[in-house]
Design a protein around this motif. Structure first.
Motif, PDB file in Angstrom:
ATOM      1  N   CYS A  81       0.851  -1.191   0.000  1.00 26.41           N
ATOM      2  CA  CYS A  81       0.000   0.000   0.000  1.00 26.41           C
ATOM      3  C   CYS A  81       0.885   1.239   0.000  1.00 26.41           C
ATOM      4  CB  CYS A  81      -0.881  -0.027   1.245  1.00 26.41           C
ATOM      5  SG  CYS A  81      -1.819   1.487   1.533  1.00 26.41           S
ATOM      6  N   CYS A  82       0.544   2.187  -0.830  1.00 23.54           N
ATOM      7  CA  CYS A  82       1.310   3.436  -0.928  1.00 23.54           C
ATOM      8  C   CYS A  82       1.228   4.250   0.362  1.00 23.54           C
ATOM      9  CB  CYS A  82       0.786   4.252  -2.096  1.00 23.54           C
ATOM     10  SG  CYS A  82       1.594   5.834  -2.316  1.00 23.54           S
ATOM     11  N   ARG A  83       0.108   4.203   1.049  1.00 24.31           N
ATOM     12  CA  ARG A  83      -0.069   5.031   2.247  1.00 24.31           C
ATOM     13  C   ARG A  83       0.675   4.463   3.459  1.00 24.31           C
ATOM     14  NH1 ARG A  83      -5.901   6.269   4.451  1.00 24.31           N
ATOM     15  NH2 ARG A  83      -5.855   7.973   2.962  1.00 24.31           N
ATOM     16  N   CYS A  84       0.469   3.174   3.774  1.00 25.31           N
ATOM     17  CA  CYS A  84       1.019   2.637   5.026  1.00 25.31           C
ATOM     18  C   CYS A  84       2.191   1.684   4.828  1.00 25.31           C
ATOM     19  CB  CYS A  84      -0.072   1.936   5.823  1.00 25.31           C
ATOM     20  SG  CYS A  84      -0.625   0.355   5.120  1.00 25.31           S
ATOM     21  N   GLY A  85       2.423   1.234   3.613  1.00 27.39           N
ATOM     22  CA  GLY A  85       3.521   0.315   3.343  1.00 27.39           C
ATOM     23  C   GLY A  85       3.211  -1.137   3.638  1.00 27.39           C
ATOM     24  N   GLY A  86       1.979  -1.434   4.073  1.00 25.65           N
ATOM     25  CA  GLY A  86       1.591  -2.815   4.354  1.00 25.65           C
ATOM     26  C   GLY A  86       1.552  -3.644   3.080  1.00 25.65           C
ATOM     27  N   MET A  87       2.020  -4.886   3.165  1.00 23.00           N
ATOM     28  CA  MET A  87       1.978  -5.779   2.010  1.00 23.00           C
ATOM     29  C   MET A  87       0.524  -6.098   1.673  1.00 23.00           C
ATOM     30  SD  MET A  87       5.119  -6.041   1.330  1.00 23.00           S
ATOM     31  CE  MET A  87       5.324  -7.373   0.207  1.00 23.00           C
ATOM     32  N   VAL A  88       0.187  -6.009   0.378  1.00 20.49           N
ATOM     33  CA  VAL A  88      -1.199  -6.261  -0.034  1.00 20.49           C
ATOM     34  C   VAL A  88      -1.325  -7.323  -1.115  1.00 20.49           C
ATOM     35  CG1 VAL A  88      -2.076  -4.002   0.677  1.00 20.49           C
ATOM     36  CG2 VAL A  88      -1.163  -4.297  -1.640  1.00 20.49           C
ATOM     37  N   GLY A  89      -0.245  -7.671  -1.794  1.00 24.76           N
ATOM     38  CA  GLY A  89      -0.354  -8.668  -2.855  1.00 24.76           C
ATOM     39  C   GLY A  89       0.907  -8.754  -3.676  1.00 24.76           C
ATOM     40  N   TYR A  90       0.723  -8.979  -4.981  1.00 27.09           N
ATOM     41  CA  TYR A  90       1.867  -9.099  -5.885  1.00 27.09           C
ATOM     42  C   TYR A  90       1.450  -8.807  -7.315  1.00 27.09           C
ATOM     43  CZ  TYR A  90      -0.130 -13.743  -6.782  1.00 27.09           C
ATOM     44  OH  TYR A  90      -0.980 -14.770  -7.110  1.00 27.09           O
ATOM     45  N   HIS A  91       2.440  -8.542  -8.138  1.00 26.28           N
ATOM     46  CA  HIS A  91       2.243  -8.307  -9.566  1.00 26.28           C
ATOM     47  C   HIS A  91       2.965  -9.410 -10.332  1.00 26.28           C
ATOM     48  CE1 HIS A  91       1.981  -6.465 -13.447  1.00 26.28           C
ATOM     49  NE2 HIS A  91       3.240  -6.099 -13.484  1.00 26.28           N
ATOM     50  N   VAL A  92       2.260 -10.050 -11.259  1.00 22.76           N
ATOM     51  CA  VAL A  92       2.887 -11.061 -12.104  1.00 22.76           C
ATOM     52  C   VAL A  92       3.625 -10.306 -13.204  1.00 22.76           C
ATOM     53  CG1 VAL A  92       2.528 -13.058 -13.602  1.00 22.76           C
ATOM     54  CG2 VAL A  92       1.032 -12.709 -11.618  1.00 22.76           C
ATOM     55  N   THR A  93       4.950 -10.260 -13.095  1.00 21.81           N
ATOM     56  CA  THR A  93       5.745  -9.504 -14.058  1.00 21.81           C
ATOM     57  C   THR A  93       6.013 -10.298 -15.331  1.00 21.81           C
ATOM     58  OG1 THR A  93       7.776 -10.201 -12.944  1.00 21.81           O
ATOM     59  CG2 THR A  93       6.840  -8.070 -12.297  1.00 21.81           C
ATOM     60  N   VAL A  94       6.145 -11.627 -15.203  1.00 18.08           N
ATOM     61  CA  VAL A  94       6.329 -12.511 -16.357  1.00 18.08           C
ATOM     62  C   VAL A  94       5.508 -13.777 -16.115  1.00 18.08           C
ATOM     63  CG1 VAL A  94       7.963 -13.771 -17.803  1.00 18.08           C
ATOM     64  CG2 VAL A  94       8.695 -11.653 -16.679  1.00 18.08           C
ATOM     65  N   PRO A  95       4.330 -13.872 -16.741  1.00 18.03           N
ATOM     66  CA  PRO A  95       3.522 -15.083 -16.551  1.00 18.03           C
ATOM     67  C   PRO A  95       4.154 -16.288 -17.259  1.00 18.03           C
ATOM     68  CG  PRO A  95       2.471 -13.609 -18.119  1.00 18.03           C
ATOM     69  CD  PRO A  95       3.683 -12.895 -17.608  1.00 18.03           C
ATOM     70  N   CYS A  96       3.990 -17.466 -16.671  1.00 19.67           N
ATOM     71  CA  CYS A  96       4.532 -18.682 -17.287  1.00 19.67           C
ATOM     72  C   CYS A  96       3.555 -19.219 -18.336  1.00 19.67           C
ATOM     73  CB  CYS A  96       4.834 -19.739 -16.222  1.00 19.67           C
ATOM     74  SG  CYS A  96       3.383 -20.497 -15.460  1.00 19.67           S
TER      75      CYS A  96
END
Length: 157
Positions: A81-96
């Motif tokens: 999260c941009c506001r608090c820095g808490g982890m919220v998930g992930y981005h698939v940068t290269v799908p298999c």
């Protein structure tokens, strides 16, 4: 091309009736996404999460180095999260290849269900729940526009 026909070209029929969700950070309640879809992890059908085709600019940050998942060959990078820095998930940068060949919704931004609150998004009339068959393209979605403001970008610096 109309907004709904744009989605018809790019969305598998099984996803058209799914509701669109707004997602908020469970840590600080910051709005993270206005185009969420409830989903199941392709590599592990027991994992429920939310996905989106594009988070609003400046709402989530890519953090840490990219890495390969344990369940498949996708390369991913965690998001916070941009506001608090808490982890919220992930981005698939290269799908298999395996995930690309599976029936998928084409979304590469994932939010852990345990890290977000979800709310069904209403359509333009404010009376009906918006479904993916009727959601406008990202560039024409009025709900995405307020996030492209200098003060929102500034909070991330």
């Amino acid at each position: 091309m109309s907004q709904s026909s744009h989605q018809e070209c790019h969305l598998h029929p099984s996803f058209k009736t799914k509701p669109v969700y707004e997602l908020r950070c469970r840590h600080c309640e910051q709005l993270l996404c206005v185009r969420g879809m409830r989903a199941i992890l392709l590599a592990d059908k027991n994992v429920e999460l939310y996905s989106t085709d594009l988070p609003p600019p400046g709402m989530v940050l890519l953090v840490g180095p990219g890495y390969e998942t344990n369940n498949c060959r996708c390369r991913i990078q965690d998001t916070a999260c941009c506001r608090c820095g808490g982890m919220v998930g992930y981005h698939v940068t290269v799908p298999c290849r395996s995930c690309l060949d599976s029936c998928n919704n084409g979304h590469f931004w994932m939010f852990h269900s345990s890290c977000v609150y979800s709310y069904e998004r209403l359509d333009a009339t404010g009376r009906e729940i918006l479904v993916w068959a009727c959601v406008p393209s990202c560039s024409q979605d009025d709900r995405m526009q307020p996030f492209i403001l200098p003060d929102v970008i500034e909070c991330c610096r």
